[in-house]
Design a protein around this motif. Sequence first.
Motif, PDB file in Angstrom:
ATOM      1  N   ALA A  51       0.836  -1.084  -0.063  1.00  0.00           N
ATOM      2  CA  ALA A  51       0.052   0.037  -0.043  1.00  0.00           C
ATOM      3  C   ALA A  51       0.760   1.294   0.214  1.00  0.00           C
ATOM      4  O   ALA A  51       1.819   1.142   0.531  1.00  0.00           O
ATOM      5  CB  ALA A  51      -0.898  -0.021   1.287  1.00  0.00           C
ATOM      6  N   LYS A  52       0.569   2.327  -0.522  1.00  0.00           N
ATOM      7  CA  LYS A  52       1.026   3.521  -0.607  1.00  0.00           C
ATOM      8  C   LYS A  52       0.837   4.073   0.828  1.00  0.00           C
ATOM      9  O   LYS A  52      -0.389   4.036   1.390  1.00  0.00           O
ATOM     10  CB  LYS A  52       0.462   4.608  -1.694  1.00  0.00           C
ATOM     11  CG  LYS A  52       1.129   6.042  -1.497  1.00  0.00           C
ATOM     12  CD  LYS A  52       0.361   6.920  -2.405  1.00  0.00           C
ATOM     13  CE  LYS A  52       0.108   6.087  -4.028  1.00  0.00           C
ATOM     14  NZ  LYS A  52      -0.688   7.195  -4.876  1.00  0.00           N
ATOM     15  N   VAL A  53       1.819   4.750   1.534  1.00  0.00           N
ATOM     16  CA  VAL A  53       1.637   5.022   2.844  1.00  0.00           C
ATOM     17  C   VAL A  53       1.680   6.400   3.032  1.00  0.00           C
ATOM     18  O   VAL A  53       3.029   7.236   2.696  1.00  0.00           O
ATOM     19  CB  VAL A  53       2.323   4.056   3.837  1.00  0.00           C
ATOM     20  CG1 VAL A  53       3.696   4.145   3.774  1.00  0.00           C
ATOM     21  CG2 VAL A  53       1.934   4.808   5.318  1.00  0.00           C
ATOM     22  N   PHE A  54       1.075   7.316   3.770  1.00  0.00           N
ATOM     23  CA  PHE A  54       1.281   8.891   3.961  1.00  0.00           C
ATOM     24  C   PHE A  54       1.578   8.806   5.539  1.00  0.00           C
ATOM     25  O   PHE A  54       0.884   8.330   6.240  1.00  0.00           O
ATOM     26  CB  PHE A  54      -0.062   9.543   3.481  1.00  0.00           C
ATOM     27  CG  PHE A  54      -0.051  11.152   4.095  1.00  0.00           C
ATOM     28  CD1 PHE A  54       0.692  11.812   3.433  1.00  0.00           C
ATOM     29  CD2 PHE A  54      -0.664  11.262   5.308  1.00  0.00           C
ATOM     30  CE1 PHE A  54       0.528  13.379   3.754  1.00  0.00           C
ATOM     31  CE2 PHE A  54      -0.567  12.871   5.762  1.00  0.00           C
ATOM     32  CZ  PHE A  54       0.185  13.868   4.832  1.00  0.00           C
ATOM     33  N   GLN A  55       2.675   9.862   5.674  1.00  0.00           N
ATOM     34  CA  GLN A  55       2.841  10.302   7.291  1.00  0.00           C
ATOM     35  C   GLN A  55       2.830  11.577   7.474  1.00  0.00           C
ATOM     36  O   GLN A  55       3.219  12.441   6.696  1.00  0.00           O
ATOM     37  CB  GLN A  55       4.499   9.870   7.361  1.00  0.00           C
ATOM     38  CG  GLN A  55       4.967  10.441   8.661  1.00  0.00           C
ATOM     39  CD  GLN A  55       4.320   9.839   9.988  1.00  0.00           C
ATOM     40  OE1 GLN A  55       3.381   9.067   9.962  1.00  0.00           O
ATOM     41  NE2 GLN A  55       4.623  10.390  11.040  1.00  0.00           N
TER      42      GLN A  55
ATOM     43  N   PHE B 181      10.083   6.224   8.021  1.00  0.00           N
ATOM     44  CA  PHE B 181       9.577   6.126   6.642  1.00  0.00           C
ATOM     45  C   PHE B 181      10.771   5.876   5.606  1.00  0.00           C
ATOM     46  O   PHE B 181      10.561   5.443   4.608  1.00  0.00           O
ATOM     47  CB  PHE B 181       8.681   7.353   6.662  1.00  0.00           C
ATOM     48  CG  PHE B 181       7.069   6.869   6.845  1.00  0.00           C
ATOM     49  CD1 PHE B 181       6.364   7.041   5.814  1.00  0.00           C
ATOM     50  CD2 PHE B 181       6.840   6.694   8.306  1.00  0.00           C
ATOM     51  CE1 PHE B 181       4.909   6.494   6.132  1.00  0.00           C
ATOM     52  CE2 PHE B 181       5.507   6.585   8.499  1.00  0.00           C
ATOM     53  CZ  PHE B 181       4.464   6.445   7.607  1.00  0.00           C
ATOM     54  N   PHE B 182      11.499   6.835   5.408  1.00  0.00           N
ATOM     55  CA  PHE B 182      12.751   6.720   4.499  1.00  0.00           C
ATOM     56  C   PHE B 182      13.627   5.562   4.778  1.00  0.00           C
ATOM     57  O   PHE B 182      13.937   5.086   3.657  1.00  0.00           O
ATOM     58  CB  PHE B 182      13.408   7.860   4.586  1.00  0.00           C
ATOM     59  CG  PHE B 182      12.637   9.222   4.074  1.00  0.00           C
ATOM     60  CD1 PHE B 182      12.779   9.786   2.545  1.00  0.00           C
ATOM     61  CD2 PHE B 182      11.900  10.145   4.675  1.00  0.00           C
ATOM     62  CE1 PHE B 182      12.333  10.644   2.113  1.00  0.00           C
ATOM     63  CE2 PHE B 182      11.345  10.956   4.062  1.00  0.00           C
ATOM     64  CZ  PHE B 182      11.262  11.316   2.879  1.00  0.00           C
ATOM     65  N   ASP B 183      13.613   5.017   5.773  1.00  0.00           N
ATOM     66  CA  ASP B 183      14.514   3.776   5.896  1.00  0.00           C
ATOM     67  C   ASP B 183      13.472   2.353   5.243  1.00  0.00           C
ATOM     68  O   ASP B 183      14.337   1.713   4.550  1.00  0.00           O
ATOM     69  CB  ASP B 183      14.953   3.310   7.258  1.00  0.00           C
ATOM     70  CG  ASP B 183      16.189   4.370   7.707  1.00  0.00           C
ATOM     71  OD1 ASP B 183      16.720   4.891   6.679  1.00  0.00           O
ATOM     72  OD2 ASP B 183      16.356   4.213   8.935  1.00  0.00           O
ATOM     73  N   TYR B 184      12.153   2.484   5.481  1.00  0.00           N
ATOM     74  CA  TYR B 184      11.569   1.358   4.866  1.00  0.00           C
ATOM     75  C   TYR B 184      11.345   1.822   3.224  1.00  0.00           C
ATOM     76  O   TYR B 184      11.388   0.818   2.640  1.00  0.00           O
ATOM     77  CB  TYR B 184      10.065   1.380   5.590  1.00  0.00           C
ATOM     78  CG  TYR B 184       9.828   0.356   6.475  1.00  0.00           C
ATOM     79  CD1 TYR B 184       9.189  -0.537   6.423  1.00  0.00           C
ATOM     80  CD2 TYR B 184      10.182   0.934   7.829  1.00  0.00           C
ATOM     81  CE1 TYR B 184       9.115  -1.553   7.496  1.00  0.00           C
ATOM     82  CE2 TYR B 184      10.133  -0.042   8.834  1.00  0.00           C
ATOM     83  CZ  TYR B 184       9.438  -1.030   8.810  1.00  0.00           C
ATOM     84  OH  TYR B 184       9.286  -2.186   9.923  1.00  0.00           O
ATOM     85  N   HIS B 185      11.432   3.029   3.039  1.00  0.00           N
ATOM     86  CA  HIS B 185      11.346   3.405   1.561  1.00  0.00           C
ATOM     87  C   HIS B 185      12.545   2.699   0.680  1.00  0.00           C
ATOM     88  O   HIS B 185      12.676   2.090  -0.222  1.00  0.00           O
ATOM     89  CB  HIS B 185      11.402   4.854   1.397  1.00  0.00           C
ATOM     90  CG  HIS B 185      11.401   5.380  -0.021  1.00  0.00           C
ATOM     91  ND1 HIS B 185      10.481   4.755  -1.107  1.00  0.00           N
ATOM     92  CD2 HIS B 185      12.112   5.995  -0.738  1.00  0.00           C
ATOM     93  CE1 HIS B 185      11.175   5.475  -2.273  1.00  0.00           C
ATOM     94  NE2 HIS B 185      11.859   6.043  -1.923  1.00  0.00           N
ATOM     95  N   ARG B 186      14.021   2.981   1.409  1.00  0.00           N
ATOM     96  CA  ARG B 186      15.094   2.741   0.632  1.00  0.00           C
ATOM     97  C   ARG B 186      15.448   1.097   0.967  1.00  0.00           C
ATOM     98  O   ARG B 186      15.973   0.511   0.007  1.00  0.00           O
ATOM     99  CB  ARG B 186      16.328   3.466   1.729  1.00  0.00           C
ATOM    100  CG  ARG B 186      16.197   5.067   0.963  1.00  0.00           C
ATOM    101  CD  ARG B 186      17.530   5.597   1.717  1.00  0.00           C
ATOM    102  NE  ARG B 186      17.268   6.014   3.299  1.00  0.00           N
ATOM    103  CZ  ARG B 186      16.963   7.085   3.695  1.00  0.00           C
ATOM    104  NH1 ARG B 186      16.971   8.014   3.068  1.00  0.00           N
ATOM    105  NH2 ARG B 186      16.984   7.058   5.124  1.00  0.00           N
ATOM    106  N   GLN B 187      14.811   0.622   2.097  1.00  0.00           N
ATOM    107  CA  GLN B 187      15.292  -0.949   2.537  1.00  0.00           C
ATOM    108  C   GLN B 187      14.442  -1.674   1.675  1.00  0.00           C
ATOM    109  O   GLN B 187      14.601  -2.815   1.493  1.00  0.00           O
ATOM    110  CB  GLN B 187      15.495  -1.120   4.064  1.00  0.00           C
ATOM    111  CG  GLN B 187      15.870  -2.307   4.513  1.00  0.00           C
ATOM    112  CD  GLN B 187      16.319  -2.570   5.980  1.00  0.00           C
ATOM    113  OE1 GLN B 187      16.559  -1.356   6.443  1.00  0.00           O
ATOM    114  NE2 GLN B 187      16.435  -3.703   6.321  1.00  0.00           N
TER     115      GLN B 187
END
Length: 324
Positions: A113-117, A160-166
């Motif tokens: 899913a796309k996720v917004f913070q 959020f950015f670590d989940y995006h990169r990893q």
Amino acid sequence: MRYGKTKKIMVTGGAGFLGSHLCERLLAQGHEVLCVDNFFTGTRRNIVHMLDNSGFELLRHDITFPLYAEIDEIYNLACPASPVHYQFDPVQTTKTSVHGAINVLGLAKRTRAKVFQASTSEVYGDPEVHPQPEEYWGRVNPIGYRSCYDEGKRCAETLFFDYHRQHDVNIKVARIFNTYGPRMHPNDGRVVSNFVTQALKGDDITIYGDGLQTRSFCYVDDLIDGILALMETPREVTGPINLGNPDEHTMRGLAEQIIAMTGSASRIVSRPLPSDDPRQRQPDITKAKQLLGWTPTITLRDGLARTIDYFDRFLKDDAASTKL
């Protein structure tokens, strides 16, 4: 992704001020909405008009614990956002930001899913740069009374950015500046709700320090427009992106305007400035204009008129129910 344009969308903190407006807008677009809230600061009053909508589902749940659902998008708005509320239980506030982010990101990873913070301008702390662009790393006290919120939101951005990169999770991060409008909690300690309720009751209006510290106020409808526009951007647009109204106002000037608009006899009184209270706060929204085609359109006067009308009705309803 589901067939057609209808999506199953989770909104954490969906019974809160911003969350309820977002749920309403998503339903109007024809989506199915799963509203998740533990009702620490959210209220059923904010969402009662949606309960009979077949596309709306309510789940009482604390996102510091894992949750399971099959969804297409997640909007993570769960966290008390006013000093009165987030300082009441600072450990739980930090858990909501950090554990909550881990849980919604884990769900997004599983369901793709796309996720917004919903991050915050508080990540900039008491800024040395004015207005604040997204490239500014901030000036935050990590051990102060506001740190549970400020540092919790900063850590959530990191996750959020670590989940995006990893893990290649599709993320969108917005840094939300002061927002106001109907459904604000009347006792949340935030400046617009404080001033409006004090003025309508004829109580003294409390400002802190000399009242010359500034804030920028965005009406809730404009903010929801910005959030939805960010979610529609291409995958490579992750944010963080500032969302707020760049028009800057002093606290004393705001109090005087609200007194004039309500016809109140309230006096303005001063109290000592709270710890770590920023002197200035104004968003640089250059990126929002360029990447989202978004800029606020509702003036402070128009937004205050709608907010004053809401609180006037709220206080009269509350008084009537107390007499029963």
